[in-house]
Structure formats: C-alpha cells, structure tokens
Enzyme design. Sequence first.
Site, PDB file in Angstrom:
ATOM      1  N   ASP A 173       0.875  -1.172   0.000  1.00  0.00           N
ATOM      2  CA  ASP A 173       0.000   0.000   0.000  1.00  0.00           C
ATOM      3  C   ASP A 173       0.909   1.219   0.000  1.00  0.00           C
ATOM      4  OD1 ASP A 173      -1.698   2.107   0.478  1.00  0.00           O
ATOM      5  OD2 ASP A 173      -2.682   1.204   2.221  1.00  0.00           O
ATOM      6  N   TYR A 200      -7.553  14.815  -8.687  1.00  0.00           N
ATOM      7  CA  TYR A 200      -6.695  13.960  -9.517  1.00  0.00           C
ATOM      8  C   TYR A 200      -5.742  14.803 -10.362  1.00  0.00           C
ATOM      9  CZ  TYR A 200      -5.481  10.168 -12.760  1.00  0.00           C
ATOM     10  OH  TYR A 200      -4.814   9.233 -13.523  1.00  0.00           O
TER      11      TYR A 200
END
Length: 266
Positions: A81, A174
């Site tokens: 992760d 984003y």
Amino acid sequence: MTAGPLSVAPEPVAGHGLLTGRKAVVTAAAGTGIGSATARRLLSEGADVVVSDWHERRLGETRSALAEEFPERTIGAVVCDVQSTEQVDALITGAVAELGRVDILVNNAGLGGETPVVDMDDAQWDRVLDITLNGTFRCTRAALRYFREAGHGGVIVNNASVLGWRAQYGQAHYAAAKAGVMALTRCSAVEAAELGVRINAVSPSIARHAFLDKTSSSELLDRLSEREAFGRAAEPWEVAATIAMLASDYTSYLTGEVVSVSSQRA
C-alpha cells in the site's frame, strides 16, 4: 474526430530485448490496466520483474498469469500500500531480495474520482493526493535511497496524466495530484543525476481497460476517446511501450521530462 487510419489500435509489437538483464519493480500492477501491461512489456523486453499492489488476490492472479506467459523470467510479487512508508520501503527491500538488485522503478499507483470541488470533502481530496502524489514520492524516495547505497544507478518512470495539463470537470483532486507528479519528476530528476539515476514520466490522455470501464461511465469514456487525435483511447500496452522506452538505454540523455501519450497538452 473523424475516423482515420490510426483509429484502430494495432496489435502489440514484439519485444526487442531493450531491457535484457534489467531488474524492475512496477507498482499497482494487478488487474488489467497500465501497471500490468507495463510489467508484461518489461518482461517481453527481457527484464525480470517484481509486481506490487495493495490487493493481494488480484496481485497473485496477475503474477500467476505473467509467470505462465513468461516462464523463463523471474517474477516476484510484493503486497504494498503506497500510503505506508513502511510498506514502500519493504517493497524495495523485498524486490532486491527477490531479484538481486533493482535497476528500474515504475511508479504507476494512483487513484481518481469524479467530484466537483464544491461537493468534495477533505477525505476525498486527501485520499487521492496521498495515493497518487505522496505514494509516488514515497516510492521515489525509497528507490533513490537504494540507488545511493548500491551505487549502480538506475531509472524511475512515473505515470502522470494529461490532466496535469488539462482541465476536466470533477477532476480537481486527480489533476492536482498528477500535476504534482510532473513537478516531482522534474525536481527529483535534477537531484538524482548525481546518483546516476534518470527520472521521467509518461502523461497518458486516456487508456481504456476493464477496470476503468467498471469505475467510469461508458458515455464519458466514449466522449473522451472520440476527442483524441486518433479518435480512440490508447491501449494500455501502447502506454507501457513508452514506459519501456524511457526505462531503456534508448533514452540515456532524457531526464526530468514528461512524455505525452497522446495527444495535446491543453
């Protein structure tokens, strides 16, 4: 765009041994997207590869599929992760243990979404920035520390996005993250030169694959694809081929650059 001779995607080209003997790590490589396509391309060019992803089952399935396709190559898998510094550091350490060394890092991990700024909460903003930008930073830092200690140089290729240049509704988090990846690419490349490390990025406009089709509306993806120069989206392998080129000695004098795949920046 009007349909033309480039509106139909070609078949993937065969490998040419661009990365024979190299050892590579690819993040977010599980599934059907650019990450898994990049792992496949690096393998086809002669590299041994460690793939990583946070999703253990999909990662295992991807590794198994790649191992069946490339039985002559070494292929490792490390669950990671990129929001965790400890897991990122363990990824590089684990890759070195599996492959003997690392020559190439491809930072592919990223997370999108579609929420207007006025409706976006802090958690949505923070999660996209942490995975997409901070995750790229953590992996770059870990790789540079390894390269500094190992002393043999290397290559880092980041996956940015054309949204680092373009504006698109509902994509502020984003776009900000990917613009940050571009800036990180330029600045870290200047610093990494003294370590013998080149750092570049690709900036895909749109590459369609099964996971993207599940997470975005087909109407939006069709509309975005039709606006592209070829009147179609990229195939993931087409982006992956550019990543392989940037990882190879064919771009030995290229660093701090963001290569648009494709088309215009704005």
